[in-house]
Design a protein around this motif. Structure first.
Motif, PDB file in Angstrom:
ATOM      1  N   ILE A  29       7.224  15.259   7.049  1.00 29.93           N
ATOM      2  CA  ILE A  29       5.674  14.978   6.936  1.00 29.93           C
ATOM      3  C   ILE A  29       5.572  14.859   5.317  1.00 29.93           C
ATOM      4  O   ILE A  29       6.337  15.187   4.512  1.00 29.93           O
ATOM      5  CB  ILE A  29       5.155  16.374   7.157  1.00 29.93           C
ATOM      6  CG1 ILE A  29       5.044  16.792   8.601  1.00 29.93           C
ATOM      7  CG2 ILE A  29       3.461  16.199   6.555  1.00 29.93           C
ATOM      8  CD1 ILE A  29       4.545  18.175   8.953  1.00 29.93           C
ATOM      9  N   VAL A  30       4.908  13.816   4.904  1.00 25.17           N
ATOM     10  CA  VAL A  30       4.313  13.336   3.647  1.00 25.17           C
ATOM     11  C   VAL A  30       3.073  13.447   3.465  1.00 25.17           C
ATOM     12  O   VAL A  30       2.255  12.757   4.341  1.00 25.17           O
ATOM     13  CB  VAL A  30       4.794  12.019   3.462  1.00 25.17           C
ATOM     14  CG1 VAL A  30       4.500  11.832   1.741  1.00 25.17           C
ATOM     15  CG2 VAL A  30       6.302  11.796   3.313  1.00 25.17           C
ATOM     16  N   PRO A  31       2.348  14.630   2.705  1.00 23.70           N
ATOM     17  CA  PRO A  31       0.689  14.609   2.676  1.00 23.70           C
ATOM     18  C   PRO A  31       0.680  14.015   1.530  1.00 23.70           C
ATOM     19  O   PRO A  31       1.320  13.784   0.405  1.00 23.70           O
ATOM     20  CB  PRO A  31       0.779  16.065   2.565  1.00 23.70           C
ATOM     21  CG  PRO A  31       2.137  16.862   2.620  1.00 23.70           C
ATOM     22  CD  PRO A  31       2.992  15.937   2.450  1.00 23.70           C
ATOM     23  N   ALA A  32      -0.601  13.537   1.319  1.00 18.24           N
ATOM     24  CA  ALA A  32      -1.231  12.928  -0.046  1.00 18.24           C
ATOM     25  C   ALA A  32      -2.930  13.298   0.100  1.00 18.24           C
ATOM     26  O   ALA A  32      -3.544  13.257   0.830  1.00 18.24           O
ATOM     27  CB  ALA A  32      -1.365  11.316   0.164  1.00 18.24           C
ATOM     28  N   ALA A  33      -2.886  14.077  -1.164  1.00 17.89           N
ATOM     29  CA  ALA A  33      -4.356  14.696  -1.477  1.00 17.89           C
ATOM     30  C   ALA A  33      -5.252  13.643  -1.601  1.00 17.89           C
ATOM     31  O   ALA A  33      -5.239  12.711  -2.243  1.00 17.89           O
ATOM     32  CB  ALA A  33      -4.094  15.750  -2.576  1.00 17.89           C
ATOM     33  N   ALA A  34      -6.531  14.378  -1.277  1.00 17.70           N
ATOM     34  CA  ALA A  34      -7.742  13.535  -2.056  1.00 17.70           C
ATOM     35  C   ALA A  34      -7.642  13.803  -3.808  1.00 17.70           C
ATOM     36  O   ALA A  34      -6.943  14.510  -4.292  1.00 17.70           O
ATOM     37  CB  ALA A  34      -9.165  14.125  -1.500  1.00 17.70           C
ATOM     38  N   GLY A  35      -8.661  13.398  -4.473  1.00 18.50           N
ATOM     39  CA  GLY A  35      -8.585  13.393  -5.944  1.00 18.50           C
ATOM     40  C   GLY A  35      -8.812  12.126  -6.648  1.00 18.50           C
ATOM     41  O   GLY A  35      -8.809  12.163  -7.893  1.00 18.50           O
ATOM     42  N   GLY A  39      -4.456  10.381  -8.210  1.00 18.39           N
ATOM     43  CA  GLY A  39      -3.624   9.969  -7.352  1.00 18.39           C
ATOM     44  C   GLY A  39      -2.754   8.805  -7.929  1.00 18.39           C
ATOM     45  O   GLY A  39      -1.799   8.576  -7.565  1.00 18.39           O
ATOM     46  N   LEU A  40      -3.400   7.910  -9.010  1.00 19.47           N
ATOM     47  CA  LEU A  40      -2.632   7.157  -9.581  1.00 19.47           C
ATOM     48  C   LEU A  40      -1.415   7.601 -10.417  1.00 19.47           C
ATOM     49  O   LEU A  40      -0.475   6.900 -10.453  1.00 19.47           O
ATOM     50  CB  LEU A  40      -3.667   6.273 -10.631  1.00 19.47           C
ATOM     51  CG  LEU A  40      -4.729   5.727 -10.215  1.00 19.47           C
ATOM     52  CD1 LEU A  40      -5.670   5.189 -11.172  1.00 19.47           C
ATOM     53  CD2 LEU A  40      -4.245   4.373  -9.250  1.00 19.47           C
ATOM     54  N   ILE A  41      -1.501   8.894 -10.526  1.00 19.62           N
ATOM     55  CA  ILE A  41       0.000   9.258 -11.440  1.00 19.62           C
ATOM     56  C   ILE A  41       0.830   9.359 -10.412  1.00 19.62           C
ATOM     57  O   ILE A  41       2.323   9.508 -10.803  1.00 19.62           O
ATOM     58  CB  ILE A  41      -0.454  10.500 -12.135  1.00 19.62           C
ATOM     59  CG1 ILE A  41       0.425  10.703 -13.332  1.00 19.62           C
ATOM     60  CG2 ILE A  41      -0.363  11.614 -11.284  1.00 19.62           C
ATOM     61  CD1 ILE A  41       0.304   9.702 -14.365  1.00 19.62           C
ATOM     62  N   ALA A  66      -6.080  12.119   2.777  1.00 21.69           N
ATOM     63  CA  ALA A  66      -7.482  12.114   2.566  1.00 21.69           C
ATOM     64  C   ALA A  66      -7.906  11.367   1.410  1.00 21.69           C
ATOM     65  O   ALA A  66      -7.190  11.379   0.442  1.00 21.69           O
ATOM     66  CB  ALA A  66      -8.116  13.729   2.639  1.00 21.69           C
ATOM     67  N   SER A  67      -8.905  10.777   1.436  1.00 25.57           N
ATOM     68  CA  SER A  67      -9.544   9.646   0.260  1.00 25.57           C
ATOM     69  C   SER A  67      -8.403   8.919  -0.118  1.00 25.57           C
ATOM     70  O   SER A  67      -7.709   8.283   0.535  1.00 25.57           O
ATOM     71  CB  SER A  67     -10.144  10.557  -0.833  1.00 25.57           C
ATOM     72  OG  SER A  67     -10.967  10.072  -1.622  1.00 25.57           O
ATOM     73  N   ILE A  68      -8.232   9.075  -1.594  1.00 26.45           N
ATOM     74  CA  ILE A  68      -7.160   8.034  -2.087  1.00 26.45           C
ATOM     75  C   ILE A  68      -5.621   8.512  -1.466  1.00 26.45           C
ATOM     76  O   ILE A  68      -4.802   7.503  -1.377  1.00 26.45           O
ATOM     77  CB  ILE A  68      -7.100   8.127  -3.550  1.00 26.45           C
ATOM     78  CG1 ILE A  68      -6.069   7.164  -4.183  1.00 26.45           C
ATOM     79  CG2 ILE A  68      -6.595   9.424  -4.109  1.00 26.45           C
ATOM     80  CD1 ILE A  68      -6.151   6.773  -5.873  1.00 26.45           C
ATOM     81  N   GLY A  69      -5.683   9.555  -0.854  1.00 22.92           N
ATOM     82  CA  GLY A  69      -4.313  10.039  -0.343  1.00 22.92           C
ATOM     83  C   GLY A  69      -4.167   9.084   0.964  1.00 22.92           C
ATOM     84  O   GLY A  69      -2.893   8.768   1.156  1.00 22.92           O
ATOM     85  N   ALA A  70      -5.115   9.080   1.619  1.00 20.16           N
ATOM     86  CA  ALA A  70      -5.093   8.141   2.696  1.00 20.16           C
ATOM     87  C   ALA A  70      -4.908   6.809   2.582  1.00 20.16           C
ATOM     88  O   ALA A  70      -4.156   6.099   3.335  1.00 20.16           O
ATOM     89  CB  ALA A  70      -6.353   8.410   3.677  1.00 20.16           C
ATOM     90  N   TRP A  71      -5.490   6.124   1.489  1.00 19.90           N
ATOM     91  CA  TRP A  71      -5.172   4.758   1.071  1.00 19.90           C
ATOM     92  C   TRP A  71      -3.763   4.660   0.592  1.00 19.90           C
ATOM     93  O   TRP A  71      -3.054   3.805   0.792  1.00 19.90           O
ATOM     94  CB  TRP A  71      -6.051   4.641   0.043  1.00 19.90           C
ATOM     95  CG  TRP A  71      -7.471   4.595   0.021  1.00 19.90           C
ATOM     96  CD1 TRP A  71      -8.135   5.032   1.143  1.00 19.90           C
ATOM     97  CD2 TRP A  71      -8.608   4.050  -0.758  1.00 19.90           C
ATOM     98  NE1 TRP A  71      -9.432   4.951   1.148  1.00 19.90           N
ATOM     99  CE2 TRP A  71      -9.927   4.275  -0.353  1.00 19.90           C
ATOM    100  CE3 TRP A  71      -8.560   3.371  -1.890  1.00 19.90           C
ATOM    101  CZ2 TRP A  71     -11.004   3.977  -0.630  1.00 19.90           C
ATOM    102  CZ3 TRP A  71      -9.845   2.991  -2.389  1.00 19.90           C
ATOM    103  CH2 TRP A  71     -11.130   3.409  -1.840  1.00 19.90           C
ATOM    104  N   ARG A  72      -3.147   5.813   0.020  1.00 20.91           N
ATOM    105  CA  ARG A  72      -1.646   6.069  -0.364  1.00 20.91           C
ATOM    106  C   ARG A  72      -0.835   5.601   0.719  1.00 20.91           C
ATOM    107  O   ARG A  72       0.206   4.917   0.795  1.00 20.91           O
ATOM    108  CB  ARG A  72      -1.515   6.790  -1.351  1.00 20.91           C
ATOM    109  CG  ARG A  72      -1.920   6.779  -2.816  1.00 20.91           C
ATOM    110  CD  ARG A  72      -1.925   8.151  -3.586  1.00 20.91           C
ATOM    111  NE  ARG A  72      -0.423   8.761  -3.341  1.00 20.91           N
ATOM    112  CZ  ARG A  72      -0.227  10.107  -3.214  1.00 20.91           C
ATOM    113  NH1 ARG A  72      -1.018  10.807  -3.073  1.00 20.91           N
ATOM    114  NH2 ARG A  72       1.027  10.071  -3.140  1.00 20.91           N
ATOM    115  N   MET A  73      -1.276   6.521   1.924  1.00 16.66           N
ATOM    116  CA  MET A  73      -0.287   6.550   2.935  1.00 16.66           C
ATOM    117  C   MET A  73      -0.349   5.352   3.828  1.00 16.66           C
ATOM    118  O   MET A  73       0.589   4.986   4.418  1.00 16.66           O
ATOM    119  CB  MET A  73      -0.802   7.587   3.699  1.00 16.66           C
ATOM    120  CG  MET A  73      -0.177   9.129   3.071  1.00 16.66           C
ATOM    121  SD  MET A  73       1.479   9.111   2.811  1.00 16.66           S
ATOM    122  CE  MET A  73       1.346   8.678   0.897  1.00 16.66           C
ATOM    123  N   ALA A  74      -1.529   4.569   3.599  1.00 16.05           N
ATOM    124  CA  ALA A  74      -1.428   3.443   4.468  1.00 16.05           C
ATOM    125  C   ALA A  74      -0.672   2.395   3.673  1.00 16.05           C
ATOM    126  O   ALA A  74      -0.033   1.546   4.597  1.00 16.05           O
ATOM    127  CB  ALA A  74      -3.190   3.008   4.489  1.00 16.05           C
TER     128      ALA A  74
END
Length: 357
Positions: A29-35, A39-41, A66-74
């Motif tokens: 699993i790789v999670p990615a937070a909102a924020g 998230g750019l860092i 979620a949020s930018i985290g979802a964009w990163r995972m996509a």
């Protein structure tokens, strides 16, 4: 020289690494937070992780954000994830807004950004053979569920949700429910069995709904408009997934594999409204199989303005878009030091360097 990263390990993750080292094949699993801009860092960590490390051991993995985290995972699920992450960093840092904006304007700008990010190739992210993306969103209930766009109703609903959350996170569930847009080859079973107070809906990701799901996942009330009429999803107003799942406090312990979590913070806050409540930080068994890597305090102090990029920068820099873009791109460039340090640690993990949750 101090390390640019902080590493935290759950008990099960520490035991596995002590016995076997850090194995790409163990990462499930790789999670990615909102924020937002924070998230750019994680840009260089994302590029290394999906461009090199995880490619060593192809397997089915859950990418949840979620949020930018979802964009990163996509972006991570594209055939060329490094190019997609570079595109995301450029587009996100390059946002420009006039002095006064409306939620409609911000929504239209973010929709155009996502169109450029997806680049007509949504099928790659939706149908990736190994990387199964889950996009977390919130469906409003009551005033937050209104689809008529009345700003006073939206504001009242958000204030009511915040007041309820201040008393108890369970009360937030009266104002919103979690909607998970997930890869059709992954039934998201680990999230279907109840683990918190929020009702859940599960919708298969498709080329028809990926962009709208990503937009909804980052649609902050009062800043963007709610997203409605998402293909395949229940009717309603959809909002930022970070309202419920800010740092993604999810039941990771249900998976026998490990969780590799690049994060801009060394702790996990359940919901966006919990940010000012340190007593709500996650400290339970859900972190047992987690490897969390985040920027160290010394690393952050060396960044422009001695802090991570954040959403307040749009106001602080005002119309000096070039200076903000320059400083954000510099922070993104500095993230290479985090990726290099973590790659070295994975090759020869020093468990004494890693703190526990």
């Amino acid at each position: 020289m101090t390390s640019p990263i902080t590493i935290r390990l759950g008990q099960r993750a520490r035991q596995r690494i002590a016995a076997e080292g850090v194995q790409a094949a163990d990462i499930a699993i790789v999670p990615a937070a909102a924020g937002g801009p924070k998230g750019l860092i994680l840009h260089s960590l994302d590029c290394w992780m999906f461009g090199e490390f995880l490619r060593q051991a192809p397997r089915q993995r859950k990418l949840v954000g979620a949020s930018i985290g979802a964009w990163r995972m996509a972006a991570s699920a594209f055939d060329d994830p490094v190019a997609a992450h570079q595109r995301l960093a450029r587009l996100y840092a390059g946002q420009r807004y006039p002095g006064k904006v409306t939620p409609d304007y911000v929504s239209r700008t973010c929709r155009a950004l996502l169109d450029e990010l997806l680049d007509g190739r949504a099928a790659e992210a939706v149908h990736h053979r190994h990387h199964h993306v889950s996009v977390l969103t919130v469906r409003g209930i009551g005033a937050l569920g209104s689809t008529n766009g009345a700003r006073w109703r939206e504001m009242a609903g958000f204030l009511l949700a915040a007041a309820g959350n201040a008393l108890s996170r369970r009360r937030l569930a009266a104002s919103m429910e979690r909607v998970v847009f997930h890869n059709r080859h992954d039934d998201a079973r680990w999230l279907r069995e109840g683990f918190d107070a929020f009702s859940g809906h599960f919708v298969s990701l498709s080329e028809a709904n990926l962009r709208d799901a990503l937009l909804a996942s980052g649609s902050i009330p009062l800043v963007l408009e709610a997203v409605t009429h998402i293909a395949g999803a229940p009717d309603g107003a959809y909002w930022d997934g970070g309202l419920i799942d800010y740092h993604l406090h999810l039941p990771y312990q249900r998976d026998p594999g490990l969780v590799l979590y690049p994060h801009f913070s060394d702790y996990i806050v359940p919901g966006w409204l919990d940010k000012s409540m340190p007593w709500r930080r996650a400290r339970d068994q859900s972190l047992d199989n987690m490897i969390l890597v985040s920027p160290s305090p010394d690393f952050v102090r060396a960044l422009p303005n001695a802090k991570l990029p954040d959403r307040k920068d749009f106001t602080v820099y005002g119309q000096d878009h070039d200076r903000r873009n320059r400083d954000w791109l510099r922070a993104i460039g500095e993230s290479e030091r985090m990726a290099d340090a973590f790659a070295r640690w994975c090759e020869k993990p020093d468990l004494k360097q890693a703190a526990s949750f």
